[in-house]
Design an enzyme around this catalytic site. Structure first.
Site, PDB file in Angstrom:
ATOM      1  N   THR A  99       0.870  -1.176   0.000  1.00 49.14           N
ATOM      2  CA  THR A  99       0.000   0.000   0.000  1.00 49.14           C
ATOM      3  C   THR A  99       0.903   1.221   0.000  1.00 49.14           C
ATOM      4  O   THR A  99       1.598   1.498   0.978  1.00 49.14           O
ATOM      5  CB  THR A  99      -0.930   0.008   1.224  1.00 49.14           C
ATOM      6  N   LYS A 174      -7.385   1.548  -3.169  1.00 51.58           N
ATOM      7  CA  LYS A 174      -7.058   1.202  -1.786  1.00 51.58           C
ATOM      8  C   LYS A 174      -7.265   2.408  -0.866  1.00 51.58           C
ATOM      9  O   LYS A 174      -7.676   2.252   0.293  1.00 51.58           O
ATOM     10  CB  LYS A 174      -5.616   0.700  -1.691  1.00 51.58           C
ATOM     11  N   LYS A 242      -0.028   5.665   8.383  1.00 49.12           N
ATOM     12  CA  LYS A 242       0.749   5.781   7.145  1.00 49.12           C
ATOM     13  C   LYS A 242      -0.183   5.851   5.941  1.00 49.12           C
ATOM     14  O   LYS A 242      -0.047   6.707   5.066  1.00 49.12           O
ATOM     15  CB  LYS A 242       1.712   4.597   7.030  1.00 49.12           C
TER      16      LYS A 242
END
Length: 290
Positions: A99, A174, A242
Site C-alpha cells: 500500500t 485502496k 501511514k
C-alpha cells in the site's frame, strides 16, 4: 511440465503467507527478505529458494511479487542497489502489493516500461487473516495485457481481484478502502461506547443491529474484541496512519473533501499517544475511555 518460476520480495505478516499460497499452488518460488531469518524460516516451511538481494531473487522469474512497507521501501526494492528491475529479464512482470502512493506506482510503472518490464500496482485488503486464508481482495492498476498474465497467480491468495484502471488506479482504490474503514471503525467505537454508557448489553445491541442496515465487516469481526478491550487482531494503528497520510496527501492534490478521514487520522494519533501504535485499528474505542 516445468513449474513457473516466481519471486516474492518481502515476507512480513502479509507477504509470508501470500508467498506460501503461491508455493502451494505449484509455483517455484524464490523469496527475499531484508531479515534473512524470515526467508530461512519460509524456505524451511514451504521449500523453494531464497536470495540475498532482490536482483538475485528475480533471476529467471516470469512473475515477481512484492509486499513491503511504504514508498521508500518499494522504490528501494525495485530500483535501489541490487534492485529487482536490475535482475528481471525483458518481458517479466512485477506485481506490487504494497500500500503506497499512486505517485510511486506511476513512477515505477514508467521505469519498468522503459526497461521492457510489466508493472502492476496491486494493493490488498483483508488483513493478516485474509492473507493467511488466501482470501484477499486485490485492486489493480496497470495495463490490461499485463494484468491478464498475472491474474491466475494472484488468484492463489485472493478471493477477489479486479483491474481498476491505468497505473495508479489500484492505489487510489485502496485509498477509498481506507477512507471507508476509518469512518466505519470510528462509528462502531462510538456506538459500543454509547451502549455501555447507557447501561445496555453492548454485545446484545450489536447482535441485533448487525442484522439490519448498520451491518459491516468491522461490526461482524471486531465488536466482541472491542468490548473485551483486546486489540491484537490485525492491521496496526501505525500502518493505518501511514495509509491515511497517503490518502490526505492525494486529497490535497485532487481537491477531495475528507473531513471525517482527517478527524479519524487525528484520533489515531491520540491512540499512538496512548502507546497503541501496534494495536489494531479497532483500538479507536480506547481513546473514548480517556
Amino acid at each position: 511440465m516445468a513449474k513457473q518460476k516466481v519471486a516474492f520480495l518481502g515476507l512480513g505478516v502479509m507477504g509470508y503467507p501470500m508467498a506460501g499460497h503461491l508455493a502451494s499452488a505449484g509455483y517455484e518460488v524464490c523469496v527475499y527478505n531484508r531479515t534473512t531469518a524470515k526467508a530461512e524460516a519460509w524456505v524451511a516451511q514451504h521449500g523453494g529458494a531464497m536470495a540475498d538481494t532482490p536482483a538475485a531473487a528475480v533471476k529467471d522469474a516470469e512473475l515477481v511479487f512484492a509486499c513491503v512497507g511504504n514508498d521508500d521501501d518499494i522504490r528501494q526494492i525495485c530500483i535501489g542497489e541490487q534492485g529487482a528491475f536490475e535482475g528481471m529479464a525483458s518481458g517479466a512482470l512485477f506485481v506490487d502489493h504494497t500500500t503506497a502512493s499512486a505517485e510511486v506506482a506511476r513512477e515505477l510503472y514508467q521505469v519498468a516500461k522503459d526497461k521492457g518490464l510489466g508493472f502492476l500496482d496491486a494493493p490488498v485488503s483483508g488483513g493478516q487473516a485474509g492473507a493467511e486464508n488466501g482470501v484477499l481482495t486485490v485492486m489493480v492498476g496497470g495495463d490490461s495485457d499485463v494484468y491478464a498474465r498475472a491474474e491466475k497467480a494472484i488468484d492463489s491468495f485472493a478471493r477477489a481481484c479486479r483491474l481498476m484502471g491505468e497505473s495508479g488506479a489500484g492505489q487510489l482504490t485502496k485509498m477509498v478502502n481506507q477512507i471507508c474503514i476509518a469512518g466505519l471503525v470510528q462509528g462502531l467505537a462510538e456506538g459500543i461506547h454509547f451502549a455501555k454508557r447507557a447501561g445496555l448489553d453492548a454485545a446484545a445491541v450489536v447482535d441485533v443491529i448487525s442484522k439490519g442496515a448498520a451491518q459491516s465487516w468491522q461490526m461482524e469481526n471486531r465488536y466482541q474484541t472491542m468490548i473485551d478491550d483486546e486489540f491484537d487482531f490485525g492491521f496496526a494503528v501505525d500502518w493505518m496512519r501511514k495509509d491515511l497520510g497517503i490518502v490526505l496527501d492525494e486529497a490535497r492534490n485532487n481537491g477531495a473533501q475528507l473531513p471525517v478521514t482527517a478527524l479519524v487520522d487525528q484520533f489515531y494519533a491520540d491512540v499512538q499517544e496512548l502507546g497503541g501504535g501496534r494495536w489494531d485499528t479497532s483500538s479507536l474505542i480506547k481513546r473514548l475511555k480517556h
